[in-house]
Design a protein around this motif. Structure first.
Motif, PDB file in Angstrom:
ATOM      1  N   ARG A  34       0.803  -1.222   0.000  1.00  0.00           N
ATOM      2  CA  ARG A  34       0.000   0.000   0.000  1.00  0.00           C
ATOM      3  C   ARG A  34       0.843   1.283   0.000  1.00  0.00           C
ATOM      4  O   ARG A  34       0.444   2.305   0.554  1.00  0.00           O
ATOM      5  CB  ARG A  34      -1.021  -0.017   1.124  1.00  0.00           C
ATOM      6  CG  ARG A  34      -1.932  -1.255   1.044  1.00  0.00           C
ATOM      7  CD  ARG A  34      -3.011  -1.288   2.064  1.00  0.00           C
ATOM      8  NE  ARG A  34      -3.958  -0.197   1.966  1.00  0.00           N
ATOM      9  CZ  ARG A  34      -4.995  -0.126   1.099  1.00  0.00           C
ATOM     10  NH1 ARG A  34      -5.189  -1.097   0.245  1.00  0.00           N
ATOM     11  NH2 ARG A  34      -5.815   0.907   1.120  1.00  0.00           N
ATOM     12  N   ALA A  42       4.055   5.938   2.182  1.00  0.00           N
ATOM     13  CA  ALA A  42       3.056   5.105   2.856  1.00  0.00           C
ATOM     14  C   ALA A  42       1.784   5.910   3.109  1.00  0.00           C
ATOM     15  O   ALA A  42       1.801   7.143   3.067  1.00  0.00           O
ATOM     16  CB  ALA A  42       3.613   4.590   4.188  1.00  0.00           C
ATOM     17  N   GLU A  43       0.706   5.201   3.396  1.00  0.00           N
ATOM     18  CA  GLU A  43      -0.571   5.859   3.687  1.00  0.00           C
ATOM     19  C   GLU A  43      -0.480   6.781   4.900  1.00  0.00           C
ATOM     20  O   GLU A  43      -1.198   7.771   4.981  1.00  0.00           O
ATOM     21  CB  GLU A  43      -1.663   4.814   3.896  1.00  0.00           C
ATOM     22  CG  GLU A  43      -2.026   4.098   2.616  1.00  0.00           C
ATOM     23  CD  GLU A  43      -3.077   3.030   2.813  1.00  0.00           C
ATOM     24  OE1 GLU A  43      -3.085   2.364   3.874  1.00  0.00           O
ATOM     25  OE2 GLU A  43      -3.896   2.865   1.897  1.00  0.00           O
ATOM     26  N   ASP A  44       0.415   6.477   5.836  1.00  0.00           N
ATOM     27  CA  ASP A  44       0.558   7.316   7.034  1.00  0.00           C
ATOM     28  C   ASP A  44       1.571   8.450   6.846  1.00  0.00           C
ATOM     29  O   ASP A  44       1.876   9.173   7.785  1.00  0.00           O
ATOM     30  CB  ASP A  44       0.933   6.465   8.248  1.00  0.00           C
ATOM     31  CG  ASP A  44       2.326   5.856   8.154  1.00  0.00           C
ATOM     32  OD1 ASP A  44       3.020   6.029   7.127  1.00  0.00           O
ATOM     33  OD2 ASP A  44       2.728   5.171   9.117  1.00  0.00           O
ATOM     34  N   GLY A  45       2.105   8.606   5.636  1.00  0.00           N
ATOM     35  CA  GLY A  45       3.053   9.676   5.356  1.00  0.00           C
ATOM     36  C   GLY A  45       4.514   9.297   5.516  1.00  0.00           C
ATOM     37  O   GLY A  45       5.390  10.117   5.263  1.00  0.00           O
ATOM     38  N   ALA A  46       4.796   8.060   5.923  1.00  0.00           N
ATOM     39  CA  ALA A  46       6.185   7.615   6.034  1.00  0.00           C
ATOM     40  C   ALA A  46       6.816   7.604   4.634  1.00  0.00           C
ATOM     41  O   ALA A  46       6.165   7.257   3.647  1.00  0.00           O
ATOM     42  CB  ALA A  46       6.258   6.234   6.655  1.00  0.00           C
ATOM     43  N   ASP A  51      12.443   8.292   6.055  1.00  0.00           N
ATOM     44  CA  ASP A  51      12.299   7.685   7.374  1.00  0.00           C
ATOM     45  C   ASP A  51      13.017   6.338   7.445  1.00  0.00           C
ATOM     46  O   ASP A  51      13.432   5.909   8.524  1.00  0.00           O
ATOM     47  CB  ASP A  51      10.813   7.464   7.694  1.00  0.00           C
ATOM     48  CG  ASP A  51      10.052   8.773   7.795  1.00  0.00           C
ATOM     49  OD1 ASP A  51      10.436   9.621   8.618  1.00  0.00           O
ATOM     50  OD2 ASP A  51       9.067   8.938   7.047  1.00  0.00           O
ATOM     51  N   GLU A  94      14.420   2.753  11.544  1.00  0.00           N
ATOM     52  CA  GLU A  94      13.693   4.003  11.365  1.00  0.00           C
ATOM     53  C   GLU A  94      14.520   5.172  11.900  1.00  0.00           C
ATOM     54  O   GLU A  94      15.151   5.080  12.948  1.00  0.00           O
ATOM     55  CB  GLU A  94      12.357   3.941  12.106  1.00  0.00           C
ATOM     56  CG  GLU A  94      11.483   5.145  11.851  1.00  0.00           C
ATOM     57  CD  GLU A  94      10.125   5.016  12.512  1.00  0.00           C
ATOM     58  OE1 GLU A  94       9.137   5.341  11.856  1.00  0.00           O
ATOM     59  OE2 GLU A  94      10.073   4.597  13.690  1.00  0.00           O
ATOM     60  N   LYS A 116      13.294   9.049  11.913  1.00  0.00           N
ATOM     61  CA  LYS A 116      12.214   9.970  11.537  1.00  0.00           C
ATOM     62  C   LYS A 116      12.744  11.272  10.935  1.00  0.00           C
ATOM     63  O   LYS A 116      13.674  11.874  11.454  1.00  0.00           O
ATOM     64  CB  LYS A 116      11.365  10.309  12.761  1.00  0.00           C
ATOM     65  CG  LYS A 116      10.455   9.208  13.206  1.00  0.00           C
ATOM     66  CD  LYS A 116       9.212   9.211  12.371  1.00  0.00           C
ATOM     67  CE  LYS A 116       8.178   8.278  12.973  1.00  0.00           C
ATOM     68  NZ  LYS A 116       7.033   8.137  12.116  1.00  0.00           N
ATOM     69  N   ARG A 135      10.184  16.481   5.814  1.00  0.00           N
ATOM     70  CA  ARG A 135       9.054  15.667   5.352  1.00  0.00           C
ATOM     71  C   ARG A 135       8.190  16.473   4.377  1.00  0.00           C
ATOM     72  O   ARG A 135       7.809  15.993   3.319  1.00  0.00           O
ATOM     73  CB  ARG A 135       8.205  15.194   6.531  1.00  0.00           C
ATOM     74  CG  ARG A 135       7.025  14.319   6.097  1.00  0.00           C
ATOM     75  CD  ARG A 135       6.263  13.735   7.257  1.00  0.00           C
ATOM     76  NE  ARG A 135       7.127  13.143   8.254  1.00  0.00           N
ATOM     77  CZ  ARG A 135       7.766  11.976   8.117  1.00  0.00           C
ATOM     78  NH1 ARG A 135       7.627  11.267   7.029  1.00  0.00           N
ATOM     79  NH2 ARG A 135       8.537  11.529   9.086  1.00  0.00           N
TER      80      ARG A 135
END
Length: 168
Positions: A41, A62-66, A93, A130, A132, A138
């Motif tokens: 995804r 990613a869907e969560d913004g990663a 990330d 990871e 961040k 970002r």
């Protein structure tokens, strides 16, 4: 301007931007890796220019913004000749390498994730640690990703726009 009533021609499936630097092996590894990331995804963009002036082989969102960057290494010589990959950490990330079966897993750095890929699919052999991104970094990466994706889609429906050259 007079409107012409014509149907858009059937468009072939778009190929990732190619500048002749990518080997057939690298293109196959990119294809398989993108298929894996899609199943997970993620949305992906190839050959994304970074603020540092470098270009990431694959950037996955990613869907969560990663944000993940995947550096493709098609051979041992390719890996040994290119030592710019540590700088990619400032733009993601998680950092991964994607390699074909012909590249020994043992030579790949332990402090990055590892993906084994061919032209049909891929598997994650080792997760990436990871680290961040800062919020400003970002945001900059998200904007670069969005603009690159939008401009490439625009080029598919209006190929003449590509002759206008890159933005900025």
């Amino acid at each position: 301007m007079r409107w012409r009533s014509t149907l858009l021609p059937q468009l072939a499936f778009p190929l990732p931007p190619q500048d002749g630097r990518q080997s057939e092996t690298a293109l196959r590894v990119a294809r398989g890796t993108r298929r894996l990331l899609r199943r997970l995804r993620f949305s992906t963009v190839t050959e994304l220019p970074l603020l540092s002036g470098r270009r990431a082989d694959l950037v996955a969102l990613a869907e969560d913004g990663a944000i993940h960057i995947i550096e493709i290494k098609s051979s041992i010589a390719d890996f040994r000749a290119d030592q710019k990959w540590p700088a990619y950490r400032a733009h993601c990330d998680r950092l991964f390498f994607a390699i074909p079966e012909s590249v020994p897993v043992e030579i790949m750095p332990e402090d990055a994730g590892l993906i084994l890929a061919d032209g049909y699919g891929a598997e994650i052999l080792r997760e990436a640690p990871e680290h961040k991104l800062a919020p400003a970094s970002r945001r900059a990466m998200l904007l670069r990703f969005a603009h690159a994706a939008a401009h490439r889609l625009h080029g598919l429906t209006d190929p003449e726009i590509l002759s206008h050259g890159p933005l900025g």
